[in-house]
Scaffold this motif. Structure first.
Motif, PDB file in Angstrom:
ATOM      1  N   THR A   1     -12.593  -3.000  -5.161  1.00 47.30           N
ATOM      2  CA  THR A   1     -12.177  -1.895  -4.295  1.00 47.30           C
ATOM      3  C   THR A   1     -12.374  -0.566  -5.029  1.00 47.30           C
ATOM      4  O   THR A   1     -12.439  -0.512  -6.264  1.00 47.30           O
ATOM      5  CB  THR A   1     -10.687  -2.021  -3.903  1.00 47.30           C
ATOM      6  OG1 THR A   1      -9.890  -1.902  -5.085  1.00 47.30           O
ATOM      7  CG2 THR A   1     -10.418  -3.350  -3.218  1.00 47.30           C
TER       8      THR A   1
ATOM      9  N   THR B   1     -14.179  -1.773   0.328  1.00 46.56           N
ATOM     10  CA  THR B   1     -13.422  -0.660   0.899  1.00 46.56           C
ATOM     11  C   THR B   1     -13.933  -0.412   2.306  1.00 46.56           C
ATOM     12  O   THR B   1     -15.135  -0.243   2.511  1.00 46.56           O
ATOM     13  CB  THR B   1     -13.599   0.607   0.046  1.00 46.56           C
ATOM     14  OG1 THR B   1     -13.121   0.348  -1.278  1.00 46.56           O
ATOM     15  CG2 THR B   1     -12.836   1.783   0.645  1.00 46.56           C
TER      16      THR B   1
ATOM     17  N   THR C   1      -6.025   4.637   1.823  1.00 49.39           N
ATOM     18  CA  THR C   1      -6.221   5.005   0.426  1.00 49.39           C
ATOM     19  C   THR C   1      -7.258   6.098   0.221  1.00 49.39           C
ATOM     20  O   THR C   1      -7.241   6.791  -0.795  1.00 49.39           O
ATOM     21  CB  THR C   1      -6.652   3.767  -0.387  1.00 49.39           C
ATOM     22  OG1 THR C   1      -7.728   3.112   0.306  1.00 49.39           O
ATOM     23  CG2 THR C   1      -5.503   2.782  -0.523  1.00 49.39           C
ATOM     24  N   TRP C   2      -8.199   6.259   1.190  1.00 47.84           N
ATOM     25  CA  TRP C   2      -9.295   7.203   1.006  1.00 47.84           C
ATOM     26  C   TRP C   2      -9.672   7.849   2.332  1.00 47.84           C
ATOM     27  O   TRP C   2      -9.444   7.285   3.401  1.00 47.84           O
ATOM     28  CB  TRP C   2     -10.540   6.482   0.437  1.00 47.84           C
ATOM     29  CG  TRP C   2     -10.267   5.832  -0.863  1.00 47.84           C
ATOM     30  CD1 TRP C   2      -9.966   4.505  -1.101  1.00 47.84           C
ATOM     31  CD2 TRP C   2     -10.192   6.482  -2.132  1.00 47.84           C
ATOM     32  NE1 TRP C   2      -9.722   4.302  -2.420  1.00 47.84           N
ATOM     33  CE2 TRP C   2      -9.855   5.498  -3.083  1.00 47.84           C
ATOM     34  CE3 TRP C   2     -10.388   7.799  -2.552  1.00 47.84           C
ATOM     35  CZ2 TRP C   2      -9.699   5.790  -4.435  1.00 47.84           C
ATOM     36  CZ3 TRP C   2     -10.240   8.087  -3.898  1.00 47.84           C
ATOM     37  CH2 TRP C   2      -9.900   7.094  -4.813  1.00 47.84           C
TER      38      TRP C   2
ATOM     39  N   ASP D   1      -9.455  -2.337   0.254  1.00 47.31           N
ATOM     40  CA  ASP D   1      -8.976  -0.983   0.543  1.00 47.31           C
ATOM     41  C   ASP D   1      -9.251  -0.653   2.005  1.00 47.31           C
ATOM     42  O   ASP D   1     -10.262  -1.077   2.584  1.00 47.31           O
ATOM     43  CB  ASP D   1      -9.719   0.052  -0.314  1.00 47.31           C
ATOM     44  CG  ASP D   1      -9.101   0.278  -1.680  1.00 47.31           C
ATOM     45  OD1 ASP D   1      -8.027  -0.300  -1.957  1.00 47.31           O
ATOM     46  OD2 ASP D   1      -9.691   1.042  -2.475  1.00 47.31           O
TER      47      ASP D   1
ATOM     48  N   THR E   1     -18.565   0.205  -0.046  1.00 47.94           N
ATOM     49  CA  THR E   1     -17.729   0.886   0.934  1.00 47.94           C
ATOM     50  C   THR E   1     -18.396   0.833   2.304  1.00 47.94           C
ATOM     51  O   THR E   1     -19.587   1.091   2.429  1.00 47.94           O
ATOM     52  CB  THR E   1     -17.472   2.347   0.517  1.00 47.94           C
ATOM     53  OG1 THR E   1     -18.697   3.084   0.549  1.00 47.94           O
ATOM     54  CG2 THR E   1     -16.890   2.415  -0.886  1.00 47.94           C
TER      55      THR E   1
ATOM     56  N   THR F   1     -10.196   1.726  -5.271  1.00 47.38           N
ATOM     57  CA  THR F   1      -8.978   1.955  -6.062  1.00 47.38           C
ATOM     58  C   THR F   1      -9.079   1.269  -7.420  1.00 47.38           C
ATOM     59  O   THR F   1      -8.764   1.863  -8.456  1.00 47.38           O
ATOM     60  CB  THR F   1      -7.751   1.446  -5.299  1.00 47.38           C
ATOM     61  OG1 THR F   1      -7.614   2.163  -4.069  1.00 47.38           O
ATOM     62  CG2 THR F   1      -6.485   1.631  -6.125  1.00 47.38           C
TER      63      THR F   1
ATOM     64  N   THR G   1       0.848  -1.182   0.000  1.00 45.80           N
ATOM     65  CA  THR G   1       0.000   0.000   0.000  1.00 45.80           C
ATOM     66  C   THR G   1       0.886   1.235   0.000  1.00 45.80           C
ATOM     67  O   THR G   1       1.781   1.352   0.832  1.00 45.80           O
ATOM     68  CB  THR G   1      -0.901   0.016   1.246  1.00 45.80           C
ATOM     69  OG1 THR G   1      -1.668  -1.180   1.260  1.00 45.80           O
ATOM     70  CG2 THR G   1      -1.827   1.219   1.241  1.00 45.80           C
TER      71      THR G   1
END
Length: 275
Positions: free
Chosen positions: A268, A118, A181-182, A142, A93, A270, A66
């Motif tokens: 995911t 996610t 990542t978010w 994610d 998510t 991503t 990651t």
């Protein structure tokens, strides 16, 4: 007269200690020279994870590294509500908090179906259940930031909102080597301009919103969760769901089957935005 050499008391104690070490080595299959930090200890640690750590299921792909900071997507807005409408991908998510056993059950159900999701984790949830951070990543999912204490971040002062974002980012970095990542704002579908700016300052080029709200946090029943999502989902959708709710875990198999019947696949975020 034959002379017998009788060992001294100190020598007898040393001989007994050596015999004990040899017996221990025979039982464990290791030599007395192996230490707690040597290769044998490392191998044993890999074979038996610490208490509270959950292995990913058999068949889970080896996770890729990651990045330390989230990726920027040129051409995409500061707040992302959905991905490309031209492909089969959909991002499920999950707001990350609640009973860790339910989180584990949901991740395993997703993985059995080949789905990847996610998780936007709340920082104090990670404080209570730190092994879940690596569990999410090791399952190929994610992992992101959903503030430290899940307060209504848009209503906070600049200093307090920044602390909520940055404290969770520090938890993620300590546990995984990355800030995630978010970022998704807590208790709001979209971030205020101030929170967007603070998230960018913390290292998140984009805020992750969604275009489908499952309403699973109201605990309407598994069938209602499934129906709400499948009635609204489209190619490229980002769906808001929650860990810690039994209805969501129960709904997931039917939800994934319904996506499959529509030619859609849970990936995911991503992956969704990288196509």
């Amino acid at each position: 007269m034959v002379r017998v050499n009788t060992p001294s008391p100190a020598r007898r104690q040393a001989l007994r200690a050596g015999a004990g070490l040899a017996a221990a080595a025979a039982l464990t299959g290791t030599g007395a020279a192996c230490s707690a930090t040597g290769p044998s200890a490392t191998t044993a640690a890999a074979a038996s994870p610490p208490t509270g750590t959950t292995r990913p299921p058999t068949g889970t792909p080896t996770p890729t590294a990651t990045p330390a900071t989230p990726r920027a997507y040129p051409g995409l807005p500061a707040q992302i509500t959905h991905g490309p409408r031209t492909g089969p991908g959909v991002a499920l998510t999950f707001h990350g908090q609640g009973d860790p056993a339910l989180a584990e059950a949901l991740l395993r159900a997703a993985e059995r179906s080949g789905a990847r999701v996610t998780v936007l984790a709340v920082g104090d949830w990670l404080d209570a259940h730190p092994a879940l951070a690596r569990r999410v990543l090791d399952g190929g999912h994610d992992l992101g930031n959903h503030t430290q204490r899940h307060l209504a971040v848009n209503t906070l002062s600049e200093a307090d909102a920044a602390a909520e974002i940055e404290e969770c980012a520090r938890r993620l970095r300590r546990l995984t080597g990355s800030i995630g990542t978010w970022f998704r704002p807590s208790r709001a579908p979209t971030a205020s301009p101030l929170v967007v700016r603070l998230a960018r300052r913390a290292g998140y080029p984009h805020v992750l919103s969604y275009d489908v709200d499952s309403l699973d946090h109201t605990d309407p029943g598994a069938d209602a969760v499934t129906r709400t999502v499948l009635d609204e989902v489209r190619p490229g959708s980002v769906v808001s769901l929650h860990l810690g709710h039994p209805d969501t875990v129960a709904a997931l198999p039917a939800l994934l089957t319904g996506l499959d019947h529509r030619g859609l696949r849970a990936v995911t975020t991503t992956e969704l935005l990288s196509r």
